[in-house]
Write an enzyme that holds these catalytic residues in place. Sequence first.
Site: not given
Length: 549
Positions: A472-473
Amino acid sequence: MPSADHSYDYVIVGAGPAGCLLANRLSADPSCRVALLEAGGRDNYPWIHIPVGYLYCIGNPRTDWCFKTEAQPGLNGRSLGYPRGKVLGGCSSINGMIYMRGQAEDYDRWADEGNPGWAWNDVLPLFKASERHFAGTSEAHGGDGEWRVEQQRYSWPILDAFREAAAQQGIASVDDFNGGDNQGCGYFQVNQKAGVRWNASKAFLRPIANRPNLSVLTGVEVDRVLLQDGRATAVRGRWQGQWQDFNARREVLLCAGAVGSPGILQRSGIGPRPLLERLGIGVRHELPGVGGNLQDHLQLRLIYQVSNVRTLNQVANSLIGKMGMGLRYLYDRSGPLAMAPSQLGAFVRSAPEQPSANLQYHVQPLSLDRFGEPLHRFAAFTASVCNLRPLSRGRVDIRSAEPAEAPLIDPNYLSAPEDLQVAAQAIRLTRAIVQSPALAPFSPREYLPGPSLQSEEELQAAAGQIGTTIFHPVGTCRMGNGPLDVVDAQLRVHGIAGLRIADASIMPNIVSGNTCSPTLMIAEKAAQLIRQGQPAVGNSSDRTKIATP
């Protein structure tokens, strides 16, 4: 086909969730010519569409950029694989298919920090606009959009028992995590259609394949944005073995994600001066925040061996089990092959003083040492738990001016003392759930990190050993008006006309949940802003064709 002179009204870079939705919305105006550029190939690889096929897409250069992080001091010096989609549909072609919006307070915080128009009440209609929920249109959900949301088609007794155990620890059972307060435990809703992955390409591109004003080009590796007199006028990239400029009469829209978008800016001479000068690129426009503010959800994968119950470990390690899975999927598109990677979820506070749920569980009826390795041969489940609001911040930077060179990715996991404290609390809470009466018939035994680890120091060290990314960057082109912000509340890059960013990189703070559908919402917002802000001009007679080298 692409236009003969490679000139368009809008040039969109990246055919992930945001790019696919934007191409759909902008090309709905027949007077606008739109180009969508994707570095990867078409989404015709069979394992993209069978839900369990994510195992064969992540780490596969056909569908994944196969990035690696820098060695992480907070993870005992380990480097992690950092999957990012390299195919039409982007990460929606390789992710866990979980439909999740986050919490109302996430978006209210964005607005409170100087981004008007981004509060929960502002963005809820945008979520609903693209949503096709299995229960139809309601106050909470949309029923007429393109983004399919369905219930899962298979369940496991061990997961039902975990849900009951969570209830015994005061974590109420819920049916829907997407009403603005996702506290509770329940089964995730998923982006599937009748047991088949529903990616952004299927949702937003295939239905408009015959629009004459949209060109979708694959195999285009974008190098940089070209500037003229302080305005973005074109995108330069390699296509069919040659350098090609794609001219934008109105706007260039970067949708290349939290890793890709800052890299394109930096190669364009837009970013922090020290980096650009060190690499010999030169500074076209100084924006110190480009590449900073990297945030990600670090998951702690606690594994428990069990007895008297079947898990995927036994099924997948048996020839008869494998044959049964295949036949079941062929028969009615259900069974283990239709599974999302994580089926059961929970949102909970790590400690009473937390104002809202700050932990998310992804509970899986399986276990393995590392992602991509074989499942264990013993029966087990994994309770993966992540800190939804980490304070640790990292960076994404290019290593050179060459677009083919992988970037430097440094998430800086567990560098904030508060994150270490939450990690230890998460392990203790997981143990309390597993020791509840509902799971007692299955005699759960902690395999990782191990029951002998009890002190605060031991648990914090264990977090560094078992922690890994949950993919989930966000945040590397932060939205706001401060000195380190990159775009304003209209998603326009500060100081450069004709250039917007619409992807997860603009999130000022990471949302409290999975990031795919919030990224679609960001693109829906971008389309709304563009339609409200500019008149339609231009014309086109080109037919859409997905072009490959």
